[in-house]
Scaffold this motif. Structure first.
Motif, PDB file in Angstrom:
ATOM      1  N   ALA A  29       0.854  -1.186   0.000  1.00 20.31           N
ATOM      2  CA  ALA A  29       0.000   0.000   0.000  1.00 20.31           C
ATOM      3  C   ALA A  29       0.889   1.236   0.000  1.00 20.31           C
ATOM      4  CB  ALA A  29      -0.901  -0.002   1.231  1.00 20.31           C
ATOM      5  N   PRO A  30       0.473   2.292  -0.680  1.00 19.04           N
ATOM      6  CA  PRO A  30       1.261   3.526  -0.658  1.00 19.04           C
ATOM      7  C   PRO A  30       1.383   4.055   0.778  1.00 19.04           C
ATOM      8  CG  PRO A  30      -0.493   3.652  -2.294  1.00 19.04           C
ATOM      9  CD  PRO A  30      -0.719   2.421  -1.496  1.00 19.04           C
ATOM     10  N   GLU A  31       2.545   4.619   1.075  1.00 18.43           N
ATOM     11  CA  GLU A  31       2.770   5.176   2.404  1.00 18.43           C
ATOM     12  C   GLU A  31       3.435   6.536   2.264  1.00 18.43           C
ATOM     13  OE1 GLU A  31       5.410   4.017   6.229  1.00 18.43           O
ATOM     14  OE2 GLU A  31       4.192   2.419   5.357  1.00 18.43           O
ATOM     15  N   ILE A  32       2.807   7.556   2.817  1.00 20.22           N
ATOM     16  CA  ILE A  32       3.341   8.915   2.760  1.00 20.22           C
ATOM     17  C   ILE A  32       4.241   9.124   3.976  1.00 20.22           C
ATOM     18  CG2 ILE A  32       2.753  11.375   2.895  1.00 20.22           C
ATOM     19  CD1 ILE A  32       0.124  10.673   1.446  1.00 20.22           C
ATOM     20  N   SER A  33       5.460   9.612   3.709  1.00 23.05           N
ATOM     21  CA  SER A  33       6.367   9.901   4.827  1.00 23.05           C
ATOM     22  C   SER A  33       6.438  11.404   5.110  1.00 23.05           C
ATOM     23  CB  SER A  33       7.757   9.327   4.569  1.00 23.05           C
ATOM     24  OG  SER A  33       8.286   9.830   3.365  1.00 23.05           O
ATOM     25  N   ALA A  34       6.209  12.242   4.090  1.00 28.69           N
ATOM     26  CA  ALA A  34       6.255  13.691   4.317  1.00 28.69           C
ATOM     27  C   ALA A  34       5.491  14.421   3.217  1.00 28.69           C
ATOM     28  CB  ALA A  34       7.695  14.172   4.368  1.00 28.69           C
ATOM     29  N   ILE A  35       4.948  15.599   3.600  1.00 28.57           N
ATOM     30  CA  ILE A  35       4.293  16.504   2.647  1.00 28.57           C
ATOM     31  C   ILE A  35       4.876  17.893   2.913  1.00 28.57           C
ATOM     32  CG2 ILE A  35       2.121  17.546   1.892  1.00 28.57           C
ATOM     33  CD1 ILE A  35       0.665  15.059   2.910  1.00 28.57           C
ATOM     34  N   TYR A  36       5.398  18.526   1.831  1.00 26.50           N
ATOM     35  CA  TYR A  36       5.981  19.849   2.000  1.00 26.50           C
ATOM     36  C   TYR A  36       5.515  20.776   0.894  1.00 26.50           C
ATOM     37  CZ  TYR A  36       9.230  23.632   2.567  1.00 26.50           C
ATOM     38  OH  TYR A  36       9.750  24.869   2.741  1.00 26.50           O
ATOM     39  N   PRO A  37       5.041  21.956   1.174  1.00 24.35           N
ATOM     40  CA  PRO A  37       4.677  22.460   2.489  1.00 24.35           C
ATOM     41  C   PRO A  37       3.406  21.782   2.990  1.00 24.35           C
ATOM     42  CG  PRO A  37       3.993  24.042   0.831  1.00 24.35           C
ATOM     43  CD  PRO A  37       4.714  22.911   0.110  1.00 24.35           C
ATOM     44  N   ILE A  70       5.330  15.433  -2.197  1.00 25.65           N
ATOM     45  CA  ILE A  70       4.903  14.315  -1.361  1.00 25.65           C
ATOM     46  C   ILE A  70       5.946  13.228  -1.506  1.00 25.65           C
ATOM     47  CG2 ILE A  70       3.100  12.596  -0.911  1.00 25.65           C
ATOM     48  CD1 ILE A  70       1.128  14.516  -2.318  1.00 25.65           C
ATOM     49  N   THR A  71       6.517  12.781  -0.384  1.00 25.47           N
ATOM     50  CA  THR A  71       7.501  11.705  -0.422  1.00 25.47           C
ATOM     51  C   THR A  71       6.958  10.499   0.322  1.00 25.47           C
ATOM     52  OG1 THR A  71       8.638  12.524   1.559  1.00 25.47           O
ATOM     53  CG2 THR A  71       9.466  13.289  -0.566  1.00 25.47           C
ATOM     54  N   GLY A  72       7.438   9.335  -0.078  1.00 24.22           N
ATOM     55  CA  GLY A  72       6.999   8.108   0.556  1.00 24.22           C
ATOM     56  C   GLY A  72       7.378   6.912  -0.282  1.00 24.22           C
ATOM     57  N   THR A 109       2.968   4.222 -10.567  1.00 24.28           N
ATOM     58  CA  THR A 109       3.050   5.224 -11.633  1.00 24.28           C
ATOM     59  C   THR A 109       1.692   5.704 -12.114  1.00 24.28           C
ATOM     60  OG1 THR A 109       3.117   3.471 -13.302  1.00 24.28           O
ATOM     61  CG2 THR A 109       5.233   4.292 -12.484  1.00 24.28           C
ATOM     62  N   ASP A 110       0.627   5.110 -11.656  1.00 23.56           N
ATOM     63  CA  ASP A 110      -0.696   5.482 -12.175  1.00 23.56           C
ATOM     64  C   ASP A 110      -1.672   5.874 -11.065  1.00 23.56           C
ATOM     65  OD1 ASP A 110      -0.964   2.990 -11.102  1.00 23.56           O
ATOM     66  OD2 ASP A 110      -2.078   2.135 -12.759  1.00 23.56           O
ATOM     67  N   GLY A 111      -1.153   6.369  -9.955  1.00 18.59           N
ATOM     68  CA  GLY A 111      -2.008   6.765  -8.843  1.00 18.59           C
ATOM     69  C   GLY A 111      -2.614   8.133  -9.041  1.00 18.59           C
ATOM     70  N   VAL A 112      -3.479   8.512  -8.126  1.00 17.47           N
ATOM     71  CA  VAL A 112      -4.150   9.805  -8.161  1.00 17.47           C
ATOM     72  C   VAL A 112      -3.957  10.453  -6.791  1.00 17.47           C
ATOM     73  CG1 VAL A 112      -6.375  10.974  -8.371  1.00 17.47           C
ATOM     74  CG2 VAL A 112      -5.861   9.007  -9.815  1.00 17.47           C
ATOM     75  N   VAL A 113      -3.614  11.750  -6.795  1.00 17.63           N
ATOM     76  CA  VAL A 113      -3.491  12.512  -5.554  1.00 17.63           C
ATOM     77  C   VAL A 113      -4.694  13.424  -5.446  1.00 17.63           C
ATOM     78  CG1 VAL A 113      -2.118  14.230  -4.307  1.00 17.63           C
ATOM     79  CG2 VAL A 113      -0.975  12.423  -5.622  1.00 17.63           C
ATOM     80  N   THR A 114      -5.302  13.439  -4.268  1.00 18.45           N
ATOM     81  CA  THR A 114      -6.442  14.335  -4.051  1.00 18.45           C
ATOM     82  C   THR A 114      -6.202  15.167  -2.798  1.00 18.45           C
ATOM     83  OG1 THR A 114      -7.684  12.724  -2.733  1.00 18.45           O
ATOM     84  CG2 THR A 114      -8.092  12.719  -5.109  1.00 18.45           C
ATOM     85  N   PHE A 115      -6.755  16.373  -2.804  1.00 17.77           N
ATOM     86  CA  PHE A 115      -6.765  17.237  -1.627  1.00 17.77           C
ATOM     87  C   PHE A 115      -8.235  17.585  -1.379  1.00 17.77           C
ATOM     88  CE2 PHE A 115      -2.529  17.924  -3.402  1.00 17.77           C
ATOM     89  CZ  PHE A 115      -1.741  17.786  -2.270  1.00 17.77           C
ATOM     90  N   ASN A 116      -8.757  17.215  -0.216  1.00 13.63           N
ATOM     91  CA  ASN A 116     -10.171  17.438   0.104  1.00 13.63           C
ATOM     92  C   ASN A 116     -11.083  16.920  -1.004  1.00 13.63           C
ATOM     93  OD1 ASN A 116      -9.662  18.633   2.607  1.00 13.63           O
ATOM     94  ND2 ASN A 116      -9.352  20.638   1.664  1.00 13.63           N
ATOM     95  N   ASN A 117     -10.773  15.705  -1.500  1.00 14.02           N
ATOM     96  CA  ASN A 117     -11.545  15.021  -2.548  1.00 14.02           C
ATOM     97  C   ASN A 117     -11.514  15.708  -3.904  1.00 14.02           C
ATOM     98  OD1 ASN A 117     -12.326  12.849  -0.903  1.00 14.02           O
ATOM     99  ND2 ASN A 117     -13.967  14.093  -0.001  1.00 14.02           N
ATOM    100  N   VAL A 118     -10.545  16.607  -4.116  1.00 10.38           N
ATOM    101  CA  VAL A 118     -10.353  17.253  -5.411  1.00 10.38           C
ATOM    102  C   VAL A 118      -9.051  16.717  -5.986  1.00 10.38           C
ATOM    103  CG1 VAL A 118      -9.990  19.432  -6.639  1.00 10.38           C
ATOM    104  CG2 VAL A 118     -11.592  19.328  -4.686  1.00 10.38           C
ATOM    105  N   VAL A 119      -9.109  16.201  -7.222  1.00 11.62           N
ATOM    106  CA  VAL A 119      -7.927  15.619  -7.863  1.00 11.62           C
ATOM    107  C   VAL A 119      -6.923  16.730  -8.155  1.00 11.62           C
ATOM    108  CG1 VAL A 119      -7.079  14.383  -9.892  1.00 11.62           C
ATOM    109  CG2 VAL A 119      -9.265  13.742  -8.863  1.00 11.62           C
ATOM    110  N   ALA A 120      -5.681  16.489  -7.729  1.00 14.89           N
ATOM    111  CA  ALA A 120      -4.595  17.442  -7.962  1.00 14.89           C
ATOM    112  C   ALA A 120      -4.131  17.361  -9.415  1.00 14.89           C
ATOM    113  CB  ALA A 120      -3.426  17.153  -7.016  1.00 14.89           C
ATOM    114  N   THR A 121      -3.654  18.453  -9.943  1.00 13.18           N
ATOM    115  CA  THR A 121      -3.116  18.478 -11.304  1.00 13.18           C
ATOM    116  C   THR A 121      -1.605  18.695 -11.225  1.00 13.18           C
ATOM    117  OG1 THR A 121      -3.510  20.863 -11.486  1.00 13.18           O
ATOM    118  CG2 THR A 121      -5.239  19.374 -12.286  1.00 13.18           C
ATOM    119  N   THR A 122      -0.917  18.336 -12.302  1.00 12.14           N
ATOM    120  CA  THR A 122       0.551  18.499 -12.317  1.00 12.14           C
ATOM    121  C   THR A 122       0.933  19.715 -13.100  1.00 12.14           C
ATOM    122  OG1 THR A 122       0.685  17.041 -14.225  1.00 12.14           O
ATOM    123  CG2 THR A 122       1.050  16.057 -12.056  1.00 12.14           C
TER     124      THR A 122
END
Length: 166
Positions: free
Chosen positions: A127-135, A146-148, A153-166
């Protein structure tokens, strides 16, 4: 055992009924066929990899209806009934159970007709594991690192249920 007129009468009625059914079967009026249920067949698993707790769709056939004797296994580990989301004759939606070992293993369906013997596999990943988020805070649009481990390679990052963009 004493043969009373009453027991003889019951025995005679039974014998006549048996003969009548045999005669009707011989004449083709009654027929009985027994169809053996087919063993289940697993054709595919989507996705074919993921961590414990992943939702997986198993496609195939002859799964029958879900009952107390219906079972789904990932790498030899039984999916508990609470992990079965949906079960039909042609597909099963389930959660990969806790305790399933990492790595590739067979997906097997078992019913009263037998067990599937197909070579369809599912690979359990870490399972993915986050070790740090900066800031750790910032306004919308802030670049975040986000490190961990085990992000893939095909995951999705969300903040408050909103998909993050790159």
């Amino acid at each position: 055992m004493l043969k009373t007129p009453q027991t003889l009468r019951k025995a005679s009625i039974f014998a006549v009924c048996v003969l009548a059914v045999a005669l009707l079967c011989a004449l083709g009026v009654f027929s009985a066929t027994v169809q053996a249920a087919e063993k289940p067949v697993v054709q595919s698993v989507t996705p074919d990899q993921g961590p414990v707790g992943s939702r997986v769709l198993v496609r195939g056939g002859s799964f029958g209806a879900f009952s107390g004797s219906s079972e789904l296994y990932f790498n030899g580990v039984l999916v508990p009934s609470s992990g079965i989301i949906n079960w039909t004759d042609t597909y099963i939606t389930a959660i990969v159970p806790t305790g399933t070992p990492l790595g590739q293993g067979k997906v097997m369906v078992s019913t009263t007709a037998g067990a599937s013997v197909d070579d369809v596999t599912f690979t359990v990943t870490e399972a993915p594991e986050i070790s740090a988020i900066y800031p750790s805070t910032g306004p919308v649009g802030t670049n975040v690192l986000i490190t961990g481990t085990s992000f893939g390679t095909d995951g999705v990052v969300t903040f408050n249920n909103v998909v993050a963009t790159t």
